[in-house]
Design a protein around this motif. Structure first.
Motif, PDB file in Angstrom:
ATOM      1  N   SER A 207       0.824  -1.248  -0.088  1.00 21.28           N
ATOM      2  CA  SER A 207      -0.057   0.146   0.012  1.00 21.28           C
ATOM      3  C   SER A 207       0.900   1.201  -0.007  1.00 21.28           C
ATOM      4  O   SER A 207       1.934   1.278   0.433  1.00 21.28           O
ATOM      5  N   GLU A 208       0.232   2.236  -0.473  1.00 19.91           N
ATOM      6  CA  GLU A 208       0.962   3.578  -0.533  1.00 19.91           C
ATOM      7  C   GLU A 208       1.365   3.950   0.820  1.00 19.91           C
ATOM      8  O   GLU A 208       2.534   4.562   1.147  1.00 19.91           O
ATOM      9  N   TYR A 242      -0.027   0.267  -4.323  1.00 17.29           N
ATOM     10  CA  TYR A 242      -1.284   0.399  -4.792  1.00 17.29           C
ATOM     11  C   TYR A 242      -1.986   1.154  -3.563  1.00 17.29           C
ATOM     12  O   TYR A 242      -1.340   1.661  -2.484  1.00 17.29           O
ATOM     13  N   ILE A 243      -3.265   1.736  -4.218  1.00 14.42           N
ATOM     14  CA  ILE A 243      -4.117   2.756  -3.143  1.00 14.42           C
ATOM     15  C   ILE A 243      -5.261   1.862  -3.135  1.00 14.42           C
ATOM     16  O   ILE A 243      -5.896   1.376  -4.201  1.00 14.42           O
ATOM     17  N   ASP A 261      -4.914  -4.033   9.732  1.00 11.73           N
ATOM     18  CA  ASP A 261      -4.999  -2.769   9.091  1.00 11.73           C
ATOM     19  C   ASP A 261      -4.848  -2.850   7.700  1.00 11.73           C
ATOM     20  O   ASP A 261      -3.839  -3.479   7.161  1.00 11.73           O
ATOM     21  N   PRO A 262      -5.783  -2.616   6.850  1.00 13.40           N
ATOM     22  CA  PRO A 262      -5.774  -2.766   5.191  1.00 13.40           C
ATOM     23  C   PRO A 262      -4.259  -2.170   4.865  1.00 13.40           C
ATOM     24  O   PRO A 262      -3.828  -2.645   3.963  1.00 13.40           O
ATOM     25  N   ALA A 263      -3.822  -1.143   5.555  1.00 14.39           N
ATOM     26  CA  ALA A 263      -2.759  -0.707   4.950  1.00 14.39           C
ATOM     27  C   ALA A 263      -1.465  -1.394   5.067  1.00 14.39           C
ATOM     28  O   ALA A 263      -0.454  -1.336   4.458  1.00 14.39           O
ATOM     29  N   ASN A 264      -1.456  -2.564   6.101  1.00 14.33           N
ATOM     30  CA  ASN A 264      -0.498  -3.420   6.227  1.00 14.33           C
ATOM     31  C   ASN A 264      -0.722  -4.796   5.414  1.00 14.33           C
ATOM     32  O   ASN A 264      -0.337  -5.869   5.584  1.00 14.33           O
TER      33      ASN A 264
END
Lengths: 536, 217
Positions: A207-208, A242-243, A261-264
């Motif tokens: 993720s970004e 990606y974002i 966490d979706p960011a991870n």
């Protein structure tokens, strides 16, 4: 023919009586049209969406069914070893918890399946140079309880299985179709490219947010560590960043691990991730399989169907292909869709009851009015039969009169009802949704969660943190509020269609027959001689 | 040959005999008057003759055929024209509509029904304006004329009138009786039920009803 002419003449000569009947039928017609339209709108919304919806389904172990089938051993006083046999239960759950890829593929052969894809999820930690995105509260939670423990070791196997205390979620996709968030546009690669489909290279996209947090760019590498074996390290090459816009809504729980966490989330191909898992199993082979420290993955297969009918046939087909009864076929699409219709369905049900009450009251009023009408026109009946008009024809004339008045009122009522049904339905639907949300909010408050989370009037939905990429409380809230992710059908665009018109016509005929039957009974009972003699 | 014949007609109301062994004959082209005192059974006999009531015993022959074999509605709407004492017209309809409705019920065919009805009304002395008035806007005499026109609308052989002059002034009474005379001249069988000696005077044949009996004079 003269009966119709005579009926029309009688209608025009008794305006006030027929206007009264017409007004009553008109009110019934408007109410019925709106009621029927609401029901039709609910049906149409369901049918149209179901017809256009591509349905996905998964096969999962039916825990509740397994619990029912699991027979506890007899208690000591009954001669057994006592109560619930946890070891047997664990053994049963261990054996049956997940289908293998071969089994998933076998069931993908079912005729109704249009497409099949699968993904493997593994939880892992990063090394010192690769840290997960985290917030303060999470750090405190983790540091407070686990400061003296190596990362990922706090809960042993539970951590490996559920990722409760791991840093990252690694998802290996079988194909690009499996990457649904990219396919539907909620996620997109902003830098670099996505890894090649089916590649065994350790290429990944991150993720970004994670890239920014660790100062990573396309072409860099990241090291992932087995939470149970710090010496087991896998190096992945970052080929894309990606974002994910859905991450704004699906938030992070402070009571879970950073890996949720979706960011991870780190995405790679299934083959690559599977080779990591295989390699880990080889590295951590021990005599006692149950104590292995190897990375384990959670395989999930998704079957895609062209329509709901295909989905409904699927379960029967997989049973024929040998799927055990302890597994169940479920579709989150269908469930989410059904939930989205809850307010409309509730409204439809209420409209149905309302319709019955209106029709009953209307029918009673019409019957009474027609009885009065016939009694008032007793002399006319006497004259007509005295000059040779058969009673059946007199009754038919009366029936025609009622039918003409009812039909005219029904047409007018249906027209007004059709025009007003959409705004009325939408207004009622808005009230219904508000009521549903208020109930949900009240439930939240009863559990002590409401005031902190619903100050902004989001009707029970957990607010998303401004920096939602970094997490929030929505995910936690959603665990307790199954409806919070529902996108209710909030409005309908059309409601009255040919079906409703035909139903209205049916109602008109039904009311005519009910009201006409009462008057016919009286007409048939009257004898002209008695009527005329009494009048004389 | 009799167009209508009563053979030993008996009628009881709640086991009380009203008519007993009445045997009358009626022919076309003649005017008949049935007279009798109150309670003699005049109205009951009229009801039997018009098919509105059935005799307890005996037979009514229409052109030699027992009317039991004829549908009673058909008998009333096609074979016999009844002029009721209180006219029994549809008050919300016009005079013309009353006549035309009677033609419709009788099954009279043809596109010129309206003009035929108008002619009938004119023949009994009503003009177009009066023909298009609702019944309640007509006088008693005019209503009587409408009732006569209605009874003639389907050209029956028998005209049955119950006290046709009862509510009329002497001038109108004469005019109405003149209409009946003309009808008899034109081959109709006119049967008048009345207690008026003046009416009986102008009739060709008079039947008198006495309590429980009837005899030809």
């Amino acid at each position: 023919m003269y009966i119709i002419k005579n009926a029309l003449r009688c209608i025009s000569r008794a305006k006030s009586r027929n206007i009264l009947i017409g007004v009553i039928v008109f009110i019934i017609a408007v109410s019925s049209c709106i009621g029927l339209s609401i029901r039709q709108a609910a049906e149409s919304a369901k049918e149209e969406t179901l017809n256009s919806m591509s349905v996905t389904a998964t096969i999962s172990f039916d825990r509740s069914s397994a619990m029912k089938d699991f027979t506890p051993t007899e208690k000591p006083e009954q001669g057994g070893e006592g109560g619930f046999d946890r070891n047997s239960f664990k053994e049963m759950m261990g054996k049956a918890s997940s289908l293998s890829l071969d089994e998933y593929l076998k069931y993908a052969q079912a005729h109704s399946v249009e497409d099949f894809y699968y993904s493997l999820t593994v939880y892992a930690n990063g090394d010192d140079s690769f840290e997960p995105v985290s917030n303060d509260s999470t750090e405190q939670t983790q540091n407070g309880s686990m400061e003296n423990m190596p990362k990922g070791m706090s809960s042993g196997k539970a951590g490996r299985i559920f990722g409760q205390d791991s840093d990252f979620t690694l998802v290996g996709y079988s194909s690009e179709t499996a990457m649904t968030s990219f396919a539907d546009g909620t996620a997109s690669v902003t830098d670099g490219v996505v890894f090649s489909e089916g590649t065994e290279n350790f290429d990944c996209i991150i993720s970004e947010e994670l890239a920014a947090y660790n100062d990573l760019a396309v072409g860099d590498t990241v090291n992932l560590v087995n939470p149970n074996n710090e010496e087991e390290i896998y190096t992945l090459a970052v080929v894309g960043i990606y974002i994910d816009s859905s991450a704004n809504e699906s938030s992070f729980s402070p009571f879970g691990s950073t890996s949720t966490d979706p960011a991870n989330s780190i995405y790679l191909s299934y083959n690559a991730l599977n080779s990591i898992v295989t390699s880990s199993e080889e590295t951590n082979t021990s005599e006692d399989d149950s104590e292995t420290a190897a990375l384990s993955g959670n395989l999930e297969g998704t079957y895609v169907f062209a329509d709901v009918d295909s989905y409904e046939k699927f379960e029967e087909q997989v049973r024929d292909l040998g799927l055990d009864e302890s597994y169940t076929v479920t579709s989150s699409d269908i469930t989410a869709f059904e939930n989205s219709l809850t307010p409309l369905n509730t409204l439809s049900k209420t409209a149905g009851y309302f319709l019955i009450v209106i029709l009953l009251i209307g029918a009673v009023i019409l019957v009474v009015l027609n009885i009065f009408n016939v009694r008032e026109r007793k002399y006319e009946i006497g004259v007509l039969t005295a000059i040779g008009m058969k009673k059946g024809k007199v009754a038919l004339q009366f029936l025609t009169e009622i039918f003409v008045v009812t039909l005219a009122a029904i047409i007018l009522g249906a027209g007004i009802g059709a025009v007003s049904s959409v705004p009325v339905t939408n207004a009622l639907l808005a009230n219904q949704i508000e009521s549903t949300n208020t109930r949900a909010e009240q439930t939240e408050q009863n559990f002590g969660r409401g005031p902190n989370l619903m100050e902004d009037g989001t009707n029970g939905k957990a607010p998303t943190a401004p920096d939602s990429k970094g997490g929030g409380m929505g995910g936690f809230m959603d665990m307790f509020n199954p409806e919070s992710e529902n996108n209710y059908v909030t409005e309908i665009s059309s409601a009255t269609n040919l079906t409703v018109i035909l139903q209205m016509l049916g109602i008109g005929i039904l009311l005519t027959l009910i009201a006409g039957a009462a008057s016919m009974l009286f007409v048939m009972r009257y004898e002209p001689l008695k009527i005329l003699a009494n009048r004389d | 040959m009799s167009v209508l014949e009563l053979k030993d007609i008996c009628f009881s109301y709640d086991k009380t005999p009203v008519l007993k062994d009445i045997s009358f004959e009626f022919e076309k082209g003649k005017m008949y008057c049935i007279v009798g005192k109150s309670g003699a059974g005049k109205t009951t006999l009229l009801s039997i003759l018009s098919g509105l009531a059935a005799p307890t015993s005996g037979a009514i022959l229409y052109n030699g055929e027992d009317i039991k074999k004829i549908d009673k509605y058909d008998f009333r709407s096609k074979y016999i024209g009844v002029i009721f004492q209180s006219f029994n017209l549809l008050t919300k309809f016009t005079a013309l509509e009353n006549v035309m409705l009677s033609m419709d019920i009788a099954g009279v065919k043809g596109k010129d029904k309206k003009s035929k009805a108008m002619q009938l009304l004119e023949s009994v002395g009503l003009d177009e304006d009066e023909a298009n008035r609702r019944i309640l806007k007509l006088s008693g005499g005019q209503q009587q004329r409408v009732a006569i026109a209605r009874s003639l609308s389907y050209n029956p052989d028998i005209i049955l009138a119950d006290e046709p002059t009862g509510n009329l002034d002497s001038e109108t009474q004469n005019e109405i009786m003149e209409i009946f005379k003309n009808l008899a001249k034109n081959g109709k069988c006119v049967i008048i039920v009345s207690h008026s000696p003046d009416v009986a005077e102008v009739c060709d044949v008079k039947y008198e009803l006495k309590k429980i009996s009837g005899k030809k004079k």
